[in-house]
Scaffold this active site. Sequence first.
Site, PDB file in Angstrom:
ATOM      1  N   HIS A 237       0.950  -1.050  -0.049  1.00 59.81           N
ATOM      2  CA  HIS A 237       0.555   0.406  -0.046  1.00 59.81           C
ATOM      3  C   HIS A 237       0.680   1.415   0.049  1.00 59.81           C
ATOM      4  O   HIS A 237       2.435   0.828   0.321  1.00 59.81           O
ATOM      5  CB  HIS A 237      -1.049   0.216   1.084  1.00 59.81           C
ATOM      6  CG  HIS A 237      -0.241  -0.321   2.378  1.00 59.81           C
ATOM      7  ND1 HIS A 237       0.724  -0.617   3.021  1.00 59.81           N
ATOM      8  CD2 HIS A 237      -0.135   1.176   3.708  1.00 59.81           C
ATOM      9  CE1 HIS A 237       0.921  -0.426   4.149  1.00 59.81           C
ATOM     10  NE2 HIS A 237       0.342   0.880   4.674  1.00 59.81           N
TER      11      HIS A 237
ATOM     12  N   HIS B 171       1.126   4.061   1.580  1.00 57.23           N
ATOM     13  CA  HIS B 171       2.028   4.962   2.813  1.00 57.23           C
ATOM     14  C   HIS B 171       3.291   5.163   2.828  1.00 57.23           C
ATOM     15  O   HIS B 171       4.483   4.250   2.297  1.00 57.23           O
ATOM     16  CB  HIS B 171       1.865   4.387   4.292  1.00 57.23           C
ATOM     17  CG  HIS B 171       0.175   4.394   4.614  1.00 57.23           C
ATOM     18  ND1 HIS B 171      -0.642   3.482   5.298  1.00 57.23           N
ATOM     19  CD2 HIS B 171      -0.628   5.717   3.959  1.00 57.23           C
ATOM     20  CE1 HIS B 171      -1.552   4.418   5.380  1.00 57.23           C
ATOM     21  NE2 HIS B 171      -1.821   5.259   4.636  1.00 57.23           N
TER      22      HIS B 171
ATOM     23  N   ASP C   3       5.957   4.640   4.675  1.00 61.09           N
ATOM     24  CA  ASP C   3       6.770   4.313   5.566  1.00 61.09           C
ATOM     25  C   ASP C   3       6.522   2.487   4.590  1.00 61.09           C
ATOM     26  O   ASP C   3       7.671   1.656   5.224  1.00 61.09           O
ATOM     27  CB  ASP C   3       6.418   3.958   7.613  1.00 61.09           C
ATOM     28  CG  ASP C   3       4.679   3.420   7.139  1.00 61.09           C
ATOM     29  OD1 ASP C   3       4.334   3.730   6.803  1.00 61.09           O
ATOM     30  OD2 ASP C   3       4.758   2.029   7.807  1.00 61.09           O
ATOM     31  N   HIS C   4       6.719   2.483   4.048  1.00 61.57           N
ATOM     32  CA  HIS C   4       5.885   1.798   2.699  1.00 61.57           C
ATOM     33  C   HIS C   4       6.715   2.058   1.637  1.00 61.57           C
ATOM     34  O   HIS C   4       6.728   0.787   1.330  1.00 61.57           O
ATOM     35  CB  HIS C   4       4.464   0.731   2.403  1.00 61.57           C
ATOM     36  CG  HIS C   4       3.994  -0.018   4.061  1.00 61.57           C
ATOM     37  ND1 HIS C   4       3.932  -0.910   4.590  1.00 61.57           N
ATOM     38  CD2 HIS C   4       3.840   1.066   5.113  1.00 61.57           C
ATOM     39  CE1 HIS C   4       3.039  -0.960   5.330  1.00 61.57           C
ATOM     40  NE2 HIS C   4       3.279   0.569   6.229  1.00 61.57           N
TER      41      HIS C   4
ATOM     42  N   HIS D 196      -7.489  -0.847   5.433  1.00 62.45           N
ATOM     43  CA  HIS D 196      -6.501   0.666   5.721  1.00 62.45           C
ATOM     44  C   HIS D 196      -6.625   1.170   5.169  1.00 62.45           C
ATOM     45  O   HIS D 196      -6.429   2.516   5.808  1.00 62.45           O
ATOM     46  CB  HIS D 196      -4.869  -1.183   6.240  1.00 62.45           C
ATOM     47  CG  HIS D 196      -3.922   0.812   6.630  1.00 62.45           C
ATOM     48  ND1 HIS D 196      -4.014   0.912   7.820  1.00 62.45           N
ATOM     49  CD2 HIS D 196      -2.662   0.249   5.822  1.00 62.45           C
ATOM     50  CE1 HIS D 196      -2.453   1.017   7.724  1.00 62.45           C
ATOM     51  NE2 HIS D 196      -1.493   0.786   7.152  1.00 62.45           N
TER      52      HIS D 196
ATOM     53  N   ASP E 197       0.161  -3.641   6.063  1.00 66.04           N
ATOM     54  CA  ASP E 197      -0.902  -3.420   7.482  1.00 66.04           C
ATOM     55  C   ASP E 197      -2.159  -3.679   7.649  1.00 66.04           C
ATOM     56  O   ASP E 197      -2.946  -2.845   8.152  1.00 66.04           O
ATOM     57  CB  ASP E 197      -0.311  -2.342   7.515  1.00 66.04           C
ATOM     58  CG  ASP E 197       0.832  -0.921   7.883  1.00 66.04           C
ATOM     59  OD1 ASP E 197       1.620  -1.917   8.082  1.00 66.04           O
ATOM     60  OD2 ASP E 197       1.043  -0.181   7.798  1.00 66.04           O
TER      61      ASP E 197
ATOM     62  N   HIS F  62       4.933  -5.109  11.151  1.00 70.20           N
ATOM     63  CA  HIS F  62       5.011  -3.598  11.694  1.00 70.20           C
ATOM     64  C   HIS F  62       5.849  -5.327  12.869  1.00 70.20           C
ATOM     65  O   HIS F  62       4.745  -5.812  13.456  1.00 70.20           O
ATOM     66  CB  HIS F  62       4.263  -2.931  12.300  1.00 70.20           C
ATOM     67  CG  HIS F  62       4.532  -1.929  11.070  1.00 70.20           C
ATOM     68  ND1 HIS F  62       5.259  -0.736  11.620  1.00 70.20           N
ATOM     69  CD2 HIS F  62       3.555  -1.210  10.816  1.00 70.20           C
ATOM     70  CE1 HIS F  62       4.639   0.160  11.172  1.00 70.20           C
ATOM     71  NE2 HIS F  62       4.121  -0.365  10.202  1.00 70.20           N
TER      72      HIS F  62
HETATM   73 FE    FE Z   1       3.252   1.383   8.666  1.00 64.26          FE
HETATM   74 ZN    ZN Z   2       0.405   1.567   6.497  1.00 63.71          ZN
END
Ligand code: FE
Ligand code: ZN
Length: 256
Positions: A52, A54, A56-57, A108, A130, A168
């Site tokens: 996805h 985001h 942090d990905h 998410h 996530d 995570h």
């Molecule tokens: Fe994340």
């Molecule tokens: Zn995420």
Amino acid sequence: MKLLPIPAFDDNYLWLMHDGADALVVDPGAAPPVQEVLQRMGLNLKAILVTHHHADHVGGVVELLQATGATVYGPEAEDIPGPYSGCQGGQVLDVLGVRFEVIDVPGHTAGHVAYFAPALSPSPLLFCGDTLFSGGCGRLFEGTPAQMLDSLDRLAALPDDTRVCCAHEYTLSNLRFAVAVEPGNADLLAYQSKCIASREQGVPTLPSSIGLERRINPFLRSREAAVAASVRQRATQAHSDVDVFGALREWKTQFR
Ligand code: FE
Ligand code: ZN
């Protein structure tokens, strides 16, 4: 194929798979920790799988792409950096000779996908970003409780021995909540003790397995009598399965 989690930021895992020569990485939120492993192990990065959009990905995608020329796969319905091959549920990919089935798991984010390798040895493997965490699930930023429940039902239906590679290390805080929801679940209490010991030694709690998550994760158990009763004590208006699931997710968000 070897599997290894590369820790990044506070609690992300960037999952790497390799055959000793070629590698793929999942959700590289940062490039340097991935580059370090590639160099140290002498691996060529061939593919990047993104679940996805985001930061942090995807934060390391462009840098890794420029350094290695790896092929990037990501959800067709989302905006991922760099030229990438758009994926959607039902599609089958061949990456480093591994067959991956793409599963749509909105909730998410709206276009979130998971990658499931059914035929991998020693057991199947799931990269779920996530959506599913050990003992928990992602927050509903772009989707509804009905969508997330449906997405988690799809993942819960995978084989019990499927290795679950979440993005995570949220396990301990998830399990504190899970115990508050279902204090009488002996499997959950035993798993919590085991995870506390792992984290004290700095060992990842992941990968988990689908069979284990079905026994301990309240978000895969919201139709179980004990879980639903616990939710309904707080959310007296929660009637349907989706109501209960939504109230459970809301409870987790408030939980301290
Ligand atoms: Fe994340
Ligand atoms: Zn995420």
